[in-house]
Design an enzyme around this catalytic site. Structure first.
Site, PDB file in Angstrom:
ATOM      1  N   HIS A 189      17.433 -21.581 -60.442  1.00 13.78           N
ATOM      2  CA  HIS A 189      16.137 -20.893 -60.529  1.00 13.78           C
ATOM      3  C   HIS A 189      15.855 -20.411 -59.103  1.00 13.78           C
ATOM      4  CE1 HIS A 189      12.171 -19.769 -61.611  1.00 13.78           C
ATOM      5  NE2 HIS A 189      11.689 -20.892 -62.076  1.00 13.78           N
ATOM      6  N   LYS A 234      16.412 -11.517 -86.315  1.00 10.54           N
ATOM      7  CA  LYS A 234      17.212 -11.031 -87.458  1.00 10.54           C
ATOM      8  C   LYS A 234      18.694 -11.229 -87.202  1.00 10.54           C
ATOM      9  CE  LYS A 234      13.847  -7.270 -87.967  1.00 10.54           C
ATOM     10  NZ  LYS A 234      13.699  -5.838 -87.695  1.00 10.54           N
ATOM     11  N   ARG A 249       4.178 -19.417 -64.956  1.00  7.72           N
ATOM     12  CA  ARG A 249       4.216 -18.942 -63.571  1.00  7.72           C
ATOM     13  C   ARG A 249       5.225 -17.815 -63.349  1.00  7.72           C
ATOM     14  NH1 ARG A 249       2.256 -23.933 -63.764  1.00  7.72           N
ATOM     15  NH2 ARG A 249       3.716 -23.937 -65.479  1.00  7.72           N
ATOM     16  N   THR A 250       6.463 -18.034 -63.772  1.00  4.11           N
ATOM     17  CA  THR A 250       7.535 -17.106 -63.393  1.00  4.11           C
ATOM     18  C   THR A 250       7.332 -15.742 -64.041  1.00  4.11           C
ATOM     19  OG1 THR A 250       8.964 -19.051 -63.320  1.00  4.11           O
ATOM     20  CG2 THR A 250      10.039 -16.911 -63.172  1.00  4.11           C
ATOM     21  N   ARG A 270      15.239 -15.096 -68.213  1.00  3.05           N
ATOM     22  CA  ARG A 270      15.252 -16.563 -68.318  1.00  3.05           C
ATOM     23  C   ARG A 270      15.926 -16.921 -69.631  1.00  3.05           C
ATOM     24  NH1 ARG A 270      10.279 -20.655 -67.298  1.00  3.05           N
ATOM     25  NH2 ARG A 270      11.001 -20.251 -65.183  1.00  3.05           N
TER      26      ARG A 270
END
Ligand code: CP
Length: 305
Positions: free
Chosen positions: A132, A82, A54-55, A104
């Protein structure tokens, strides 16, 4: 504000401004022609170190509807594999002169740290169990549209509060706008001292849901329970899963919400999730509008393109 790192940094006036701007975006999104040029010439990078449906997709759609160039950084294929650090990755992307980075990350505080290292706006799309903010804003917009306002409503947030950034941001926002916020959970899934956030704590659904106007279910975040207490899913559903029987404890016109992703049969039954009182699809629609409002509001504080 240059960044949106949490609801904690916002005043009730800031929240109301964002919700009003999001209402405008809802109207735009329901038209056939859905584009505005507010962010034309601007560059938005979505940097997601954790999974999202969703986000991430709604931030991408939101940026594109406003005319921005949107780049989704594929962390799994990046040079972090890496050994490059989060902060070096951020500094590298920053050198490409984006105007906003949406982040996020699984660690609480990582997004705020990253925001100190870049020149552009940063939006927190979820950091660990911390905040959030756009989820809380889209939830507030959904509630406001369904109930006509937020002040005085009884909102019950149920389930895995311990691991939930959604719960934290919602508690802050709903308290700021004058709702009565309750949390319902077994003691093992409640953060120590949660009462200090200004919530009433209940340990049974029958007591906590009594007369509630809004029932907000949370996902059981099994992936964050490594090594700690993991409840039996069957037992959890019996006590804390929302089905029609438990929903009957709430007010007769109570609405049901879930931020997604849902675990059907764990924290919520399909009969409720897909039932007439569910606002789960509305929440997703409001998510695009709220993210447009956030991106536009932050862009107003950027130098003109
Ligand atoms: N509600 C929410 O943040 O969903 P995603 O994890 O799919 O973005």
């Amino acid at each position: 504000h240059r960044h949106l790192l949490g609801i904690a940094g916002l005043s009730p006036a800031d929240i109301s401004h964002l919700l009003a701007a999001a209402e405008d975006a809802v109207a735009l999104n329901r038209q056939v022609e859905k584009k505005r040029a507010t962010l034309r010439g601007r560059t938005q990078i979505n940097l997601f170190f954790e999974n999202s449906t969703r986000t991430q997709s709604s931030f991408e759609i939101a940026g594109k509807r406003l005319g921005a160039d949107v780049m989704n950084m594929s962390v799994g294929n990046s040079s972090m594999k890496k050994g490059e650090t989060v902060l070096d990755t951020a500094a590298t992307l920053n050198a490409m002169r984006p105007d906003v980075i949406v982040v996020r990350h699984h660690a609480a505080g990582a997004v705020a740290l990253l925001a100190q290292k870049v020149d552009c706006s940063v939006v927190n799309a979820g950091d660990g169990a911390h905040e959030h903010p756009t989820q809380a804003l889209l939830d507030a917009l959904t509630i406001k549209r369904a109930k006509g306002g937020i002040h005085g409503l009884v909102v019950a947030i149920c389930g895995d509060v311990l691991h939930s950034r959604v719960a934290r941001s919602n508690i802050l926002l709903l308290n700021a706008l004058g709702a009565e916020v309750r949390v319902i959970a077994p003691s093992t899934l409640l953060p120590v001292g949660i009462e200090r956030m200004g919530v009433k704590v209940f340990r049974t659904m029958s007591e906590g849901l009594a007369g509630a106007d809004v029932v907000m279910m949370l996902r059981l975040q099994l992936e964050r329970m490594n090594g700690s207490f993991v409840p039996s899913v069957k037992e959890y559903f019996a006590h804390f899963g929302l089905d029609a029987v438990k929903l009957a404890y709430a007010a007769p016109d109570a609405v049901v919400m879930h931020p997604g992703p849902m675990n059907r049969g764990v924290e919520i039954a399909s009969e409720v999730a897909d039932g007439p009182r569910s606002l789960i699809r509305d929440q997703v629609e409001m998510g695009v509008a709220v993210r447009m409002a956030v991106l536009e509001t932050l862009a107003q504080h950027l130098p003109d393109a």
